[in-house]
Design an enzyme around this catalytic site. Sequence first.
Site, PDB file in Angstrom:
ATOM      1  CB  CYS A   1      -1.036   0.107   1.102  1.00  0.00           C
ATOM      2  SG  CYS A   1      -0.081  -0.216   2.891  1.00  0.00           S
TER       3      CYS A   1
ATOM      4  CD  GLU B   1       4.873  -2.617   7.943  1.00  0.00           C
ATOM      5  OE1 GLU B   1       4.101  -3.781   8.213  1.00  0.00           O
ATOM      6  OE2 GLU B   1       5.115  -2.428   6.833  1.00  0.00           O
ATOM      7  N   GLY B   2       5.284  -4.889  11.132  1.00  0.00           N
ATOM      8  CA  GLY B   2       5.659  -6.171  10.788  1.00  0.00           C
ATOM      9  C   GLY B   2       4.963  -6.871   9.521  1.00  0.00           C
TER      10      GLY B   2
ATOM     11  CB  ALA C   1     -11.825 -11.485   4.957  1.00  0.00           C
TER      12      ALA C   1
END
Length: 418
Positions: A50, A114-115, A186
Site C-alpha cells: 500500500c 510495522e511487521g 478479509a
Amino acid sequence: MSVLAVGLSHRTAPVALLERVSMTGEALVKLLHDVRQDSCVAEAMVISTCNRVEVLVTADRFHAAVTAITDLLGVHSGVPVEELRPHFFVHYEERAVEHLFSLVCGLDSMVVGEGQILGQVRQALKLGQRQGTVGATLNELVQQALRVGKRAHHETGIDKHGASLVSAGLALAGDLTGRRALVVGAGSMSSLAAVTLARAGVSDITVANRTFERGARLAESVGGRAVGFGAVAGELAGADIVITCTGAGRHVITPGMLSGPAFLLDLALPHDIDPAVREVPGVTLVDLETIQESGIGSAEGDAVRTVRDLVAGELRAYLDAERAAKVTPTVVALRSKAAGVVESELGRLLMRVPELDERARDEVAMTVQRVVDKLLHEPTVRVKQLATCPGGDHYAEALRELFDLDPKMPEAVREVEL
C-alpha cells in the site's frame, strides 16, 4: 550480475501517485514477466504494497536495467514515465542489499517497525518463484533478508515502536471501547484490523467480504458476524468505525452511502473510499495520506537505532561472505591444478622406481600431498580473508595470473573439495 532495486515509495512519492502506480493480480504478474524478459535482467521480483512499488533484479548492465524498469513501470501503470521519474529511487549492489535488509525490518515503512512488510516481501518472493523469475541469487538474498527481519522483530523492541498502519490510523479515532465496527475485506490487513479492534474493546465487529466463507472465518475469530459484500451499504448506517482494505481497485464506499457520523479508515491503494465522503457532515476519513502527514510512528527511538546497528552488522557479514565466495573458484582451480601435478609426478616416480612396494608408495604419496597442502594452506586462507576487504578481488586475480589458473573449469569445481 549485480543486485538492483528501482521503485517508488511513500518516502519518494505522494500517496496519490502511488495509488496510480499500484498493481495487483495479473497486472503485477505481467510486469514481473516483462521485467524478467529484458535482455540485461537475469532475475526479477516485484514488491507491491500500500505504500510502495519496487522492482528487485539481478542485472549485468546498470543503466540499461534502470531504463528498462522505469519504462516498464510507466507502461504498466499507465502513468507517463516523465511524471514518475522524479520520484524513483535507485539502489545498486551494496546499497540495494542494505535497502532490502532495512525494508524487511520495518525501517522503511510508513509506520516504522510495522511487521506486515515481512509477509509482503515473503509473498513477493513466492510469486517470483512460482512464475520462474527468481533464481539462486535473489532467492538466497531475500531469504537472508527475511532472516534479518525476523531477528529485528524478535530481538529488539521495534514492534512496540510501530505495530501497523491499522494502529496508526485508529490512534486518530480516540477511545474505541464499546463502539461498533465494520471491516470491509478479509485479507491480511483486514484480519489485523479486526484483531486490533477486538483488543481495543470494540463491542460489535461485522466483516463484509466478497467470499462469505472467508469473511465468516475472520468474524468468528474475533467474536463478530459476517455479511456478504452486497450488504456494505446497509451496514454502514450502524457502524461507528469502518476499516477498508479490499484491493478492489475502485471506490466501494461513496458519499451517497453514508447518512450519519462515522470514522472511516481506508488502508487500500487504490483507495476503497471516495475522498469526497469528507464533505458528509460528521464523517472523518483517515487514509494513507492522513497517516503520512500525521507522522505517527515515524519518530526515531532506541529500538530503531538498535535495528539500524543490526542491519549494519548483517550487511557487513553478507558482503564479506559474498566477497569470499567470489574467490572460491580460484581456490578450487589452484587445488585442482596442484592435485594434477601431484598425480602426474607420482606416476612418473613409480615408473622410475617400480620396485617400491604398496606401503612405500602410499607413504610417498601421503608425504607429497602433505607438502602440497601445507604450501597451499596459507595462500588459500589469506586470499579468502583478503577477499572480504575492499578491492579484495585483486588478490584472487593475482593468484590466477601467477599460477595460470582457469577458475571456470567445470571439472575443477566438480572434483575438488575445499
